[in-house]
Design a protein around this motif. Structure first.
Motif, PDB file in Angstrom:
ATOM      1  N   GLN A   1       0.848  -1.188   0.000  1.00  0.00           N
ATOM      2  CA  GLN A   1       0.000   0.000   0.000  1.00  0.00           C
ATOM      3  C   GLN A   1       0.890   1.247   0.000  1.00  0.00           C
ATOM      4  N   VAL A   2       0.526   2.259  -0.767  1.00  0.00           N
ATOM      5  CA  VAL A   2       1.303   3.499  -0.828  1.00  0.00           C
ATOM      6  C   VAL A   2       0.465   4.628  -0.239  1.00  0.00           C
ATOM      7  N   VAL A   3       1.075   5.370   0.684  1.00  0.00           N
ATOM      8  CA  VAL A   3       0.358   6.373   1.474  1.00  0.00           C
ATOM      9  C   VAL A   3       1.102   7.708   1.402  1.00  0.00           C
ATOM     10  N   LEU A   4       0.344   8.797   1.343  1.00  0.00           N
ATOM     11  CA  LEU A   4       0.906  10.145   1.388  1.00  0.00           C
ATOM     12  C   LEU A   4       0.543  10.793   2.715  1.00  0.00           C
ATOM     13  N   MET A   5       1.536  11.441   3.345  1.00  0.00           N
ATOM     14  CA  MET A   5       1.316  12.109   4.621  1.00  0.00           C
ATOM     15  C   MET A   5       2.210  13.342   4.702  1.00  0.00           C
ATOM     16  N   THR A   6       1.643  14.465   5.166  1.00  0.00           N
ATOM     17  CA  THR A   6       2.396  15.700   5.353  1.00  0.00           C
ATOM     18  C   THR A   6       2.588  15.942   6.845  1.00  0.00           C
ATOM     19  N   LEU A   7       3.827  16.178   7.251  1.00  0.00           N
ATOM     20  CA  LEU A   7       4.157  16.339   8.668  1.00  0.00           C
ATOM     21  C   LEU A   7       4.926  17.638   8.890  1.00  0.00           C
ATOM     22  N   SER A   8       4.859  18.141  10.120  1.00  0.00           N
ATOM     23  CA  SER A   8       5.633  19.329  10.463  1.00  0.00           C
ATOM     24  C   SER A   8       7.100  18.975  10.690  1.00  0.00           C
ATOM     25  N   ALA A   9       7.363  17.729  11.104  1.00  0.00           N
ATOM     26  CA  ALA A   9       8.735  17.284  11.353  1.00  0.00           C
ATOM     27  C   ALA A   9       9.465  17.071  10.031  1.00  0.00           C
ATOM     28  N   ASP A  10      10.663  17.654   9.938  1.00  0.00           N
ATOM     29  CA  ASP A  10      11.478  17.511   8.737  1.00  0.00           C
ATOM     30  C   ASP A  10      12.531  16.445   9.014  1.00  0.00           C
ATOM     31  N   LEU A  11      12.189  15.207   8.692  1.00  0.00           N
ATOM     32  CA  LEU A  11      13.065  14.075   8.986  1.00  0.00           C
ATOM     33  C   LEU A  11      13.539  13.429   7.697  1.00  0.00           C
ATOM     34  N   PRO A  12      14.758  12.876   7.685  1.00  0.00           N
ATOM     35  CA  PRO A  12      15.167  12.053   6.546  1.00  0.00           C
ATOM     36  C   PRO A  12      14.196  10.874   6.417  1.00  0.00           C
ATOM     37  N   PRO A  13      13.869  10.468   5.200  1.00  0.00           N
ATOM     38  CA  PRO A  13      12.880   9.401   5.022  1.00  0.00           C
ATOM     39  C   PRO A  13      13.188   8.132   5.810  1.00  0.00           C
ATOM     40  N   GLU A  14      14.461   7.738   5.885  1.00  0.00           N
ATOM     41  CA  GLU A  14      14.783   6.499   6.601  1.00  0.00           C
ATOM     42  C   GLU A  14      14.517   6.623   8.103  1.00  0.00           C
ATOM     43  N   ARG A  15      14.716   7.829   8.666  1.00  0.00           N
ATOM     44  CA  ARG A  15      14.417   8.042  10.092  1.00  0.00           C
ATOM     45  C   ARG A  15      12.908   8.068  10.327  1.00  0.00           C
ATOM     46  N   LEU A  16      12.189   8.692   9.408  1.00  0.00           N
ATOM     47  CA  LEU A  16      10.729   8.697   9.526  1.00  0.00           C
ATOM     48  C   LEU A  16      10.183   7.277   9.455  1.00  0.00           C
ATOM     49  N   ARG A  17      10.691   6.490   8.522  1.00  0.00           N
ATOM     50  CA  ARG A  17      10.241   5.101   8.393  1.00  0.00           C
ATOM     51  C   ARG A  17      10.415   4.350   9.704  1.00  0.00           C
ATOM     52  N   ALA A  18      11.607   4.457  10.301  1.00  0.00           N
ATOM     53  CA  ALA A  18      11.889   3.744  11.538  1.00  0.00           C
ATOM     54  C   ALA A  18      10.999   4.218  12.683  1.00  0.00           C
ATOM     55  N   ALA A  19      10.790   5.535  12.755  1.00  0.00           N
ATOM     56  CA  ALA A  19       9.971   6.080  13.836  1.00  0.00           C
ATOM     57  C   ALA A  19       8.511   5.647  13.702  1.00  0.00           C
ATOM     58  N   LEU A  20       7.963   5.722  12.501  1.00  0.00           N
ATOM     59  CA  LEU A  20       6.585   5.301  12.302  1.00  0.00           C
ATOM     60  C   LEU A  20       6.425   3.797  12.506  1.00  0.00           C
ATOM     61  N   ASP A  21       7.418   3.045  12.077  1.00  0.00           N
ATOM     62  CA  ASP A  21       7.373   1.598  12.261  1.00  0.00           C
ATOM     63  C   ASP A  21       7.317   1.255  13.747  1.00  0.00           C
ATOM     64  N   PHE A  22       8.022   2.039  14.559  1.00  0.00           N
ATOM     65  CA  PHE A  22       8.007   1.825  16.013  1.00  0.00           C
ATOM     66  C   PHE A  22       6.659   2.219  16.608  1.00  0.00           C
ATOM     67  N   HIS A  23       6.141   3.379  16.224  1.00  0.00           N
ATOM     68  CA  HIS A  23       4.937   3.907  16.866  1.00  0.00           C
ATOM     69  C   HIS A  23       3.645   3.217  16.400  1.00  0.00           C
ATOM     70  N   THR A  24       3.689   2.452  15.327  1.00  0.00           N
ATOM     71  CA  THR A  24       2.486   1.710  14.937  1.00  0.00           C
ATOM     72  C   THR A  24       2.289   0.449  15.771  1.00  0.00           C
ATOM     73  N   ARG A  25       3.280   0.079  16.587  1.00  0.00           N
ATOM     74  CA  ARG A  25       3.101  -1.064  17.477  1.00  0.00           C
ATOM     75  C   ARG A  25       1.984  -0.782  18.470  1.00  0.00           C
ATOM     76  N   PRO A  26       1.213  -1.797  18.869  1.00  0.00           N
ATOM     77  CA  PRO A  26       1.324  -3.230  18.575  1.00  0.00           C
ATOM     78  C   PRO A  26       0.528  -3.668  17.350  1.00  0.00           C
ATOM     79  N   HIS A  27       0.041  -2.717  16.561  1.00  0.00           N
ATOM     80  CA  HIS A  27      -0.726  -3.083  15.370  1.00  0.00           C
ATOM     81  C   HIS A  27       0.151  -3.855  14.380  1.00  0.00           C
ATOM     82  N   ARG A  28      -0.479  -4.721  13.618  1.00  0.00           N
ATOM     83  CA  ARG A  28       0.262  -5.497  12.614  1.00  0.00           C
ATOM     84  C   ARG A  28       0.365  -4.666  11.336  1.00  0.00           C
TER      85      ARG A  28
END
Length: 254
Positions: free
Chosen positions: A61-88
């Motif tokens: 699935q491909v998703v678009l999201m606009t955020l106030s935080a200016d993060l490198p994509p790889e850091r954003l990926r890791a952070a979102l991957d962490f915060h979506t827990r415990p969802h699958r």
């Protein structure tokens, strides 16, 4: 504020589909709430390339999201991957999205897979991922019937009664039926699909696979433009949103 493209995988069993709704938890809600922790508590809007139904899974699935935080994509990926827990839900990759890009309207083609487990024994490891049918299925007959549905047609016979699309006209680019061991896989590709279109294809072609209907019957159903003439709507757990094609490649960062 930067906009990001996200490549998202999820198990749809615990969700009432992609889109937010009052009936229960959704993938969109879980993703937006996770992103709010990176957005000063403000819940951003997540827009997807396809709205999967309750119980339907996604690999790409491909998703678009606009955020106030200016993060490198790889850091954003890791952070979102962490915060979506415990969802699958897994954030597989992220990228900066160019201005004006839309995962929905910029998409050239969407790809789905439906899995049927055709054996007597019930699934143990694949429970919730396949449609279990304890009968032999002729995938070659299903494939031959499926080829008669390719092209641009009025797919009224294969759309849900609740479908909100303005037109039933769609161009079906691919509808292949393959055997993978004990499984039958249906692979469908089109720029866009009607609500329940793929699952209605499966339920109708299944009648051909069982020998209850001839190879030409699904095409007769198509030409009749009457949903009541088609087969059942196959259950959601066998369906998976595989990937999306765009005019230009996305610079995914994992």
């Amino acid at each position: 504020m930067p906009s990001y493209a996200l490549l998202v995988e999820y198990d749809g069993a615990a969700f009432y589909g992609w889109q937010r709704q009052a009936a229960g938890p959704s993938v969109q809600q879980a993703l937006e709430e996770a992103a709010s922790r990176l957005n000063g508590g403000v819940v951003p809007l997540a827009t997807a390339s396809g709205r999967t139904d309750s119980g339907v899974h996604a690999e790409g699935q491909v998703v678009l999201m606009t955020l106030s935080a200016d993060l490198p994509p790889e850091r954003l990926r890791a952070a979102l991957d962490f915060h979506t827990r415990p969802h699958r839900i897994a954030i597989r990759a992220a990228a900066l999205a160019r201005e004006g890009w839309s995962p929905r309207f910029s998409a050239l083609r969407r790809h789905y897979r439906y899995r049927i487990l055709a054996r007597r024994a019930k699934p143990a490891l694949e429970e919730g991922r396949v449609w279990h049918v304890p009968l032999p299925v002729d995938h070659e007959a299903m494939h031959a019937a499926a080829q008669l549905l390719l092209g641009r047609h009025d797919f009224s016979a294969y759309r849900a009664a609740s479908c909100q699309a303005d037109s039933p006209l769609r161009t079906l680019d691919r509808l292949d039926v393959l055997r993978q061991g004990e499984e039958i896989h249906l692979l469908a590709s089109a720029r866009s699909f009607l609500h329940h279109q793929v699952r209605n294809f499966v339920g109708t072609l299944y009648e051909v696979g069982l020998g209850r209907q001839p190879i030409g019957w699904p095409r007769e159903v198509l030409d009749g433009r009457d949903r009541q003439l088609a087969g059942q709507t196959a259950p959601p757990q066998g369906l998976c949103f595989l990937r999306v094609d765009f005019p230009e490649p996305i610079d995914w960062r994992a």
